[in-house]
Motif scaffolding. Structure first.
Motif, short mmCIF file in Angstrom:
data_model
loop_
_atom_site.label_atom_id
_atom_site.label_comp_id
_atom_site.label_asym_id
_atom_site.label_seq_id
_atom_site.Cartn_x
_atom_site.Cartn_y
_atom_site.Cartn_z
N UNK A 1 0.84 -1.20 0.00
CA UNK A 1 0.00 0.00 0.00
C UNK A 1 0.87 1.25 0.00
N UNK A 2 0.65 2.13 -0.97
CA UNK A 2 1.23 3.47 -0.90
C UNK A 2 0.28 4.29 -0.03
N UNK A 3 0.65 4.41 1.24
CA UNK A 3 -0.31 4.67 2.31
C UNK A 3 -0.48 6.16 2.62
N UNK A 4 -0.87 6.92 1.61
CA UNK A 4 -1.14 8.35 1.83
C UNK A 4 -2.61 8.54 2.20
N UNK A 5 -3.02 7.85 3.23
CA UNK A 5 -4.42 7.90 3.65
C UNK A 5 -4.75 9.25 4.27
N UNK A 6 -5.85 9.89 3.87
CA UNK A 6 -6.26 11.12 4.54
C UNK A 6 -6.77 10.81 5.95
N UNK A 7 -6.35 11.62 6.91
CA UNK A 7 -6.73 11.34 8.30
C UNK A 7 -7.43 12.50 8.99
N UNK A 8 -7.32 13.72 8.44
CA UNK A 8 -7.98 14.86 9.07
C UNK A 8 -8.03 16.03 8.10
N UNK A 9 -9.10 16.79 8.16
CA UNK A 9 -9.21 18.00 7.34
C UNK A 9 -8.83 19.25 8.12
N UNK A 10 -8.38 19.09 9.33
CA UNK A 10 -7.99 20.23 10.16
C UNK A 10 -6.69 20.84 9.67
N UNK A 11 -6.53 22.15 9.90
CA UNK A 11 -5.28 22.80 9.52
C UNK A 11 -4.10 22.24 10.32
N UNK A 12 -4.33 22.05 11.60
CA UNK A 12 -3.30 21.50 12.48
C UNK A 12 -3.92 20.38 13.30
N UNK A 13 -3.95 19.18 12.76
CA UNK A 13 -4.61 18.07 13.48
C UNK A 13 -3.91 17.75 14.79
N UNK A 14 -4.69 17.34 15.78
CA UNK A 14 -4.11 16.82 17.02
C UNK A 14 -3.78 15.34 16.82
N UNK A 15 -3.04 14.80 17.76
CA UNK A 15 -2.77 13.36 17.72
C UNK A 15 -4.07 12.57 17.76
N UNK A 16 -5.01 13.05 18.57
CA UNK A 16 -6.31 12.37 18.67
C UNK A 16 -7.04 12.40 17.33
N UNK A 17 -6.96 13.54 16.62
CA UNK A 17 -7.56 13.64 15.29
C UNK A 17 -6.97 12.59 14.35
N UNK A 18 -5.65 12.49 14.37
CA UNK A 18 -4.97 11.56 13.46
C UNK A 18 -5.32 10.11 13.79
N UNK A 19 -5.34 9.79 15.08
CA UNK A 19 -5.69 8.42 15.48
C UNK A 19 -7.10 8.07 15.06
N UNK A 20 -8.03 9.03 15.25
CA UNK A 20 -9.41 8.77 14.83
C UNK A 20 -9.51 8.63 13.32
N UNK A 21 -8.75 9.45 12.59
CA UNK A 21 -8.77 9.39 11.14
C UNK A 21 -8.21 8.11 10.57
N UNK A 22 -7.32 7.45 11.33
CA UNK A 22 -6.72 6.21 10.86
C UNK A 22 -7.65 5.00 11.04
N UNK A 23 -8.63 5.11 11.90
CA UNK A 23 -9.43 3.93 12.24
C UNK A 23 -10.06 3.23 11.03
#
Length: 271
Positions: free
Chosen positions: A210-232
């Protein structure tokens, strides 16, 4: 996608990511970089940064070129190419990396003029497909031979070629057989993140790439929690694929830039 930002390749733990009952078969984690070719020979000073970040793998990427996405001629291993993009240079790169105990994934790429996305490649006729397939097979088997000669640890037989793989599965299945007759190591194919669940040849390979450029958040500055939720949802998809084919997932490319909105479109590098 087609623009190669700093990347790493790593194994994820298949079904166990989501607490599945299956036991993971992955005992090694791959921490790698995509090592971009240069005009000249590889020198020790170029390898020191890899050692400093404890990279244990490097993806080495020889290139073949086509004029446009519908053109059947693939040009490769030409003296007009940079040293690191052709056979002689790839061999020198691999040998020096292995002297430094850095393992190698040999990963041939196609470049379409002006950077047109390779996943859109589609020939206009059966005759053009056959011409292109013949040259692509020659391209891959050349580097399969080099991978065997240099004891490369992994071979990736294609990168982001969805239309090609989707429309010509019989070609790819016979190509895999020929590669395995030439190269005795592990092989994979690298599909873009948004098509990785639609590839018909995973059962014939050793890793789901997998070329793993998965989108994880639309926020300008995502938090770690944002990124973790986006990866689920992406973790769920990858774990499902791993379970379906009983194979580990390999991140053949991966990267997020230090920039605003880095999690929104990680593949974009036009700004």
């Amino acid at each position: 996608m087609k623009n190669y930002v700093h990347s790493i390749a790593l194994l994820i733990l298949g079904c166990c990511l989501l607490g599945c009952s299956a036991t993971t078969v992955v005992s090694e984690k791959i921490n790698g970089v995509s090592f971009v070719a240069s005009r000249d020979t590889l020198q020790q000073k170029h390898i020191i940064p890899l050692l400093e970040i404890h990279a244990d793998y490097a993806a080495i990427m020889p290139f073949g070129f086509v004029r446009d996405k519908n053109h059947p001629e693939l040009h490769f291993n030409s003296n007009r190419q940079w040293f690191g993009e052709r056979y002689e240079g790839v061999k020198q790169y691999i040998e020096l990396l292995r002297e430094n105990e850095i393992k190698v994934m040999l990963k041939p790429h196609i470049w379409i003029w002006r950077g047109v996305f390779t996943g859109d490649m589609k020939m206009d006729s059966e005759a053009d497909w056959v011409l292109f397939e013949n040259s692509y097979e020659e391209f891959i088997l050349l580097y399969a031979q080099l991978a065997e000669e240099t004891h490369a640890d992994l071979l990736c037989i294609g990168t982001e070629l969805f239309n090609f793989v989707d429309q010509r599965p019989d070609f790819w299945k016979q190509l895999i057989k020929k590669v395995r007759a030439t190269y005795t190591g592990k092989i994979t194919y690298a599909e873009n993140w948004d098509k990785v669940d639609r590839v018909a040849i995973w059962e014939d390979l050793d890793f789901i790439g997998a070329d793993a450029y998965f989108p994880v958040s639309e926020a300008q500055t995502p938090t770690i929690e944002d990124a973790l939720a986006g990866w689920k949802p992406h973790k769920k998809l990858l774990a499902s694929l791993s379970k379906q084919y009983s194979k580990p997932v390999l991140f053949t490319e991966f990267g997020y830039r230090s920039a605003d909105y880095a999690g929104k479109e990680p593949w974009a590098s036009d700004r």
